[in-house]
Write a protein that holds these residues in place. Structure first.
Motif, short mmCIF file in Angstrom:
data_model
loop_
_atom_site.label_atom_id
_atom_site.label_comp_id
_atom_site.label_asym_id
_atom_site.label_seq_id
_atom_site.Cartn_x
_atom_site.Cartn_y
_atom_site.Cartn_z
N LYS A 17 0.84 -1.19 0.00
CA LYS A 17 0.00 0.00 0.00
C LYS A 17 0.87 1.24 0.00
O LYS A 17 1.97 1.24 0.54
N GLY A 18 0.33 2.31 -0.59
CA GLY A 18 1.06 3.58 -0.62
C GLY A 18 1.28 4.06 -2.04
O GLY A 18 0.47 3.79 -2.93
N THR A 19 2.38 4.77 -2.25
CA THR A 19 2.71 5.26 -3.59
C THR A 19 2.86 4.10 -4.56
O THR A 19 3.54 3.12 -4.26
N ALA A 20 2.22 4.22 -5.72
CA ALA A 20 2.28 3.14 -6.72
C ALA A 20 3.61 3.18 -7.48
O ALA A 20 3.97 4.21 -8.06
N ILE A 21 4.31 2.06 -7.46
CA ILE A 21 5.57 1.91 -8.20
C ILE A 21 5.37 0.81 -9.24
O ILE A 21 4.97 -0.30 -8.90
N ILE A 22 5.64 1.11 -10.49
CA ILE A 22 5.50 0.14 -11.56
C ILE A 22 6.90 -0.34 -11.96
O ILE A 22 7.73 0.47 -12.40
N LEU A 23 7.17 -1.62 -11.80
CA LEU A 23 8.47 -2.19 -12.16
C LEU A 23 8.33 -2.89 -13.51
O LEU A 23 7.50 -3.80 -13.67
N ILE A 24 9.15 -2.46 -14.48
CA ILE A 24 9.06 -3.00 -15.84
C ILE A 24 10.38 -3.68 -16.20
O ILE A 24 11.42 -3.02 -16.27
N HIS A 25 10.31 -4.97 -16.43
CA HIS A 25 11.52 -5.77 -16.69
C HIS A 25 12.10 -5.50 -18.08
O HIS A 25 11.50 -4.81 -18.92
N GLY A 26 13.26 -6.09 -18.33
CA GLY A 26 13.94 -5.92 -19.60
C GLY A 26 13.71 -7.07 -20.57
O GLY A 26 12.93 -8.00 -20.31
N PHE A 27 14.39 -7.01 -21.69
CA PHE A 27 14.32 -8.03 -22.75
C PHE A 27 14.81 -9.37 -22.22
O PHE A 27 15.85 -9.44 -21.54
N LEU A 28 14.08 -10.44 -22.52
CA LEU A 28 14.39 -11.80 -22.08
C LEU A 28 14.31 -11.96 -20.56
O LEU A 28 14.88 -12.89 -19.99
N GLU A 29 13.62 -11.03 -19.91
CA GLU A 29 13.38 -11.12 -18.47
C GLU A 29 11.88 -11.21 -18.26
O GLU A 29 11.10 -11.24 -19.20
#
Length: 259
Positions: A17-29
Motif C-alpha cells: 500500500k502507498g505510492t504506486a511503483i510500476i516495475l518494468i523488466h527488460g528483454f528476455l526477463e
C-alpha cells in the motif's frame, strides 16, 4: 493476476500500500527479475510488476511489439487497478517502455527511473545487429539467448554471480521465439525520446553501469546531463539488479522518497 488486453493475457502482480511503483523488466526477463527488490519496496509502497507481451506469463500480440504497444498494456493494467499517478522503474527494454508511456501520459508520472537504459534510439549498427539476431534465433534459439544474455554481465560478474546468472538465464530461455523477435523489432524501430526526459518536470534518475557492454557509460553520462536527470554509476555491467543489488535497493528507496 491476469488482465485481458486485445485478446492477449497480461500477467501482473499487485502488492503493498502507498505510492504506486510500476516495475518494468527488460528483454528476455520477466517479473521474477524483481523478486529481491519487491519485498523492500513494498514495506512502504504499492508495487506492481508486469510481464511484458511475449515475456513471462503474458501472451504475444502479433509479430512486432512496439514500445507504444507495450506502454498500452501498462496503461491498461493501471486503469484496471485505478492508479492515477505512479513511479516507473524500467530495466533496459523496460526503460524504453516507460518512456513511451511517459510520452502519452506525462501527467500520470511522479518519477521515472531508467535502469541500464536510454532515451536515445538505436544507431544503424545496433539495428543491423537486431535484424541479424532475429534471423539467427530462428535456427538456434538456445545458443543465441545464452550468448547474448551472458554478455550483459561484466567479466568479473560472470564468476562472482555465476549462480544468479544461471537462474536468470533459465528464465530467459522460457521466452518464446515470437516474443524474442517481436521485442527486437520494436526496439529496433523505437524513436529518440530524449525530449521526454528533458522537457518534463517529474523526478528522473538514470542508473548507469560503468562496464555495461550494451550502453556506453560516457554516452549515458552525457545523456543524463543533457536531460537534467539525476544519475548513479555502478562499477559493473548491464544487470544492476544482480551485480549491484544492495546498492540498487538503497538508491531506489531514496528515489521513491524524493518523488
Amino acid at each position: 493476476m491476469v488482465l485481458d488486453y486485445k485478446n492477449a493475457t497480461i500477467s501482473y502482480s499487485d502488492q503493498g500500500k502507498g505510492t504506486a511503483i510500476i516495475l518494468i523488466h527488460g528483454f528476455l526477463e520477466n517479473a521474477t527479475m524483481w523478486k529481491e527488490i519487491t519485498p523492500q519496496l513494498t514495506k512502504k509502497n504499492r508495487v506492481i510488476t508486469i510481464d511484458l507481451l511475449g515475456h513471462g506469463k503474458s501472451d504475444c500480440l502479433g509479430y512486432t511489439h512496439s514500445m507504444e504497444l507495450f506502454a498500452e498494456t501498462i496503461e491498461a493494467v493501471l486503469k484496471h487497478l485505478r492508479i492515477r499517478k505512479c513511479i516507473l522503474i524500467g530495466h533496459s527494454l523496460g526503460g524504453y517502455v516507460a518512456l513511451a508511456f511517459a510520452e502519452k501520459n506525462p501527467q500520470k508520472i511522479k518519477g521515472l527511473c531508467l535502469m541500464n537504459s536510454t532515451s536515445i534510439e538505436d544507431d544503424n549498427e545496433r539495428k543491423k545487429l537486431r535484424s541479424r539476431a532475429n534471423k539467427m534465433v530462428q535456427n538456434n534459439f538456445t545458443n543465441m539467448v545464452r550468448m547474448s544474455f551472458t554478455n550483459l554481465f561484466s567479466e568479473a560478474s560472470r564468476t562472482v554471480f555465476k549462480d544468479e546468472m544461471k537462474l536468470a538465464l533459465a528464465e530467459a530461455l522460457q521466452t518464446p521465439i515470437q516474443g524474442y523477435i517481436a521485442a527486437q523489432e520494436g526496439m529496433k524501430n523505437r524513436p529518440n525520446r530524449s525530449p521526454i526526459l528533458a522537457e518534463n518536470n517529474f523526478k528522473k534518475l538514470i542508473i548507469i553501469g560503468e562496464k555495461d557492454p550494451v550502453l556506453d557509460h560516457q554516452t549515458s553520462l552525457e545523456e543524463a546531463k543533457k536531460t537534467n536527470s539525476e544519475f548513479v554509476v555502478f562499477p559493473n555491467g548491464h544487470m544492476s539488479h544482480i551485480e549491484n543489488k544492495e546498492e540498487l535497493i538503497t538508491i531506489l528507496e531514496r528515489f521513491v522518497k524524493l518523488c
